[in-house]
Design a protein around this motif. Sequence first.
Motif, PDB file in Angstrom:
ATOM      1  N   SER A  59       0.847  -1.191   0.000  1.00 16.23           N
ATOM      2  CA  SER A  59       0.000   0.000   0.000  1.00 16.23           C
ATOM      3  C   SER A  59       0.880   1.237   0.000  1.00 16.23           C
ATOM      4  CB  SER A  59      -0.946   0.003   1.204  1.00 16.23           C
ATOM      5  OG  SER A  59      -0.212   0.090   2.416  1.00 16.23           O
ATOM      6  N   VAL A  60       0.239   2.385  -0.212  1.00 15.27           N
ATOM      7  CA  VAL A  60       0.930   3.669  -0.207  1.00 15.27           C
ATOM      8  C   VAL A  60       0.123   4.672   0.596  1.00 15.27           C
ATOM      9  CG1 VAL A  60       2.177   3.364  -2.382  1.00 15.27           C
ATOM     10  CG2 VAL A  60      -0.151   4.279  -2.420  1.00 15.27           C
ATOM     11  N   ALA A  61       0.814   5.728   1.058  1.00 15.55           N
ATOM     12  CA  ALA A  61       0.152   6.810   1.783  1.00 15.55           C
ATOM     13  C   ALA A  61       0.881   8.103   1.447  1.00 15.55           C
ATOM     14  CB  ALA A  61       0.167   6.562   3.288  1.00 15.55           C
ATOM     15  N   ALA A  98      -0.262  -1.805   8.279  1.00 12.06           N
ATOM     16  CA  ALA A  98      -0.986  -0.645   7.732  1.00 12.06           C
ATOM     17  C   ALA A  98      -0.184   0.618   8.020  1.00 12.06           C
ATOM     18  CB  ALA A  98      -2.381  -0.535   8.346  1.00 12.06           C
ATOM     19  N   ILE A  99      -0.344   1.619   7.140  1.00 19.50           N
ATOM     20  CA  ILE A  99       0.336   2.902   7.302  1.00 19.50           C
ATOM     21  C   ILE A  99      -0.649   4.041   7.117  1.00 19.50           C
ATOM     22  CG2 ILE A  99       2.663   2.142   6.682  1.00 19.50           C
ATOM     23  CD1 ILE A  99       2.065   3.047   3.787  1.00 19.50           C
ATOM     24  N   ALA A 100      -0.307   5.193   7.693  1.00 19.09           N
ATOM     25  CA  ALA A 100      -1.112   6.395   7.525  1.00 19.09           C
ATOM     26  C   ALA A 100      -0.206   7.617   7.628  1.00 19.09           C
ATOM     27  CB  ALA A 100      -2.212   6.464   8.593  1.00 19.09           C
ATOM     28  N   CYS A 101      -0.539   8.646   6.865  1.00 22.13           N
ATOM     29  CA  CYS A 101       0.210   9.911   6.891  1.00 22.13           C
ATOM     30  C   CYS A 101      -0.691  11.048   7.324  1.00 22.13           C
ATOM     31  CB  CYS A 101       0.716  10.281   5.500  1.00 22.13           C
ATOM     32  SG  CYS A 101       2.067   9.340   4.861  1.00 22.13           S
ATOM     33  N   GLY A 102      -0.176  11.896   8.231  1.00 21.84           N
ATOM     34  CA  GLY A 102      -0.765  13.194   8.472  1.00 21.84           C
ATOM     35  C   GLY A 102      -0.020  14.201   7.617  1.00 21.84           C
ATOM     36  N   TYR A 103      -0.161  15.486   7.906  1.00 23.32           N
ATOM     37  CA  TYR A 103       0.599  16.472   7.134  1.00 23.32           C
ATOM     38  C   TYR A 103       2.084  16.165   7.184  1.00 23.32           C
ATOM     39  CZ  TYR A 103      -3.072  19.946   6.160  1.00 23.32           C
ATOM     40  OH  TYR A 103      -4.163  20.620   5.688  1.00 23.32           O
ATOM     41  N   ALA A 140      -4.472   9.102  10.279  1.00 19.83           N
ATOM     42  CA  ALA A 140      -3.735  10.303  10.667  1.00 19.83           C
ATOM     43  C   ALA A 140      -4.371  11.515  10.011  1.00 19.83           C
ATOM     44  CB  ALA A 140      -2.263  10.187  10.259  1.00 19.83           C
ATOM     45  N   GLY A 141      -4.710  12.508  10.836  1.00 21.03           N
ATOM     46  CA  GLY A 141      -5.202  13.775  10.323  1.00 21.03           C
ATOM     47  C   GLY A 141      -4.047  14.746  10.191  1.00 21.03           C
ATOM     48  N   ALA A 142      -4.369  15.995   9.985  1.00 16.28           N
ATOM     49  CA  ALA A 142      -3.312  16.990   9.820  1.00 16.28           C
ATOM     50  C   ALA A 142      -2.353  16.958  10.999  1.00 16.28           C
ATOM     51  CB  ALA A 142      -3.918  18.375   9.652  1.00 16.28           C
ATOM     52  N   TYR A 143      -2.894  17.096  12.207  1.00 11.92           N
ATOM     53  CA  TYR A 143      -2.072  17.142  13.415  1.00 11.92           C
ATOM     54  C   TYR A 143      -2.644  16.261  14.520  1.00 11.92           C
ATOM     55  CZ  TYR A 143      -0.389  21.228  10.900  1.00 11.92           C
ATOM     56  OH  TYR A 143       0.111  22.052   9.938  1.00 11.92           O
ATOM     57  N   HIS A 144      -3.400  15.254  14.159  1.00  9.30           N
ATOM     58  CA  HIS A 144      -3.927  14.321  15.159  1.00  9.30           C
ATOM     59  C   HIS A 144      -3.905  12.904  14.608  1.00  9.30           C
ATOM     60  CE1 HIS A 144      -7.654  14.904  12.826  1.00  9.30           C
ATOM     61  NE2 HIS A 144      -8.197  13.880  13.475  1.00  9.30           N
ATOM     62  N   SER A 145      -4.068  11.936  15.518  1.00  9.28           N
ATOM     63  CA  SER A 145      -3.978  10.525  15.163  1.00  9.28           C
ATOM     64  C   SER A 145      -5.117   9.745  15.816  1.00  9.28           C
ATOM     65  CB  SER A 145      -2.639   9.948  15.625  1.00  9.28           C
ATOM     66  OG  SER A 145      -1.554  10.655  15.053  1.00  9.28           O
TER      67      SER A 145
END
Length: 195
Positions: A59-61, A98-103, A140-145
């Motif tokens: 997967s990608v993020a 699994a992976i996730a990116c915020g800003y 992951a949101g901009a500045y929260h998880s």
Amino acid sequence: TVVSWGTGPAVPAGLTSVTWIAAGCGFNLARKSDGTVVTWGGNTFGQTTVPAGTTPAISVAAGEKHSLALRANGTVAAWGDNTFDQTNTPGTATSVTAIACGYDHNLALKADGTVVAWGRNDSGQSTVPAGLTGVTAIAAGAYHSLAVKNDGTLVAWGDNSYGQTTIPSGITTATQVAAGEKHSLALLADVGALC
């Protein structure tokens, strides 16, 4: 087939066999069925220059100006803007599912149900709550998880300026989470989405 609309970069001609997509700020990523990663759009920070050894990917993020790929061996490749060490993947990010990116921060869910976070942390978004285990999904949101636990409850940390980490009471059937810039979303097994 991948379709794009709005002001983002056009999808490359002939892009097929895509199984996973992600969008950052003016750039995009696609994971193809053969595990290769295709990128397009802005590359000011190297966010569309896929490093050697990234494939095969599962997967990608995409963050604001950086990219992640989850490799088939359970490790994470990161590239692009590194202002907040968001592309310095920690050695503990192994056996990742699994992976996730915020800003400017990242989350990795490990097979043992724990979470690894790195990158920007000025709002506590990369400070995983002590003792957090049994996690089945992350966002992951901009500045929260956010994390979903195996008992259907939610855990949230980081910026709460807009109530995005104040979890509504009584949630015990969450199956998925998603995070926007200033809000959070959960899918509940019994009643649908809650925002």
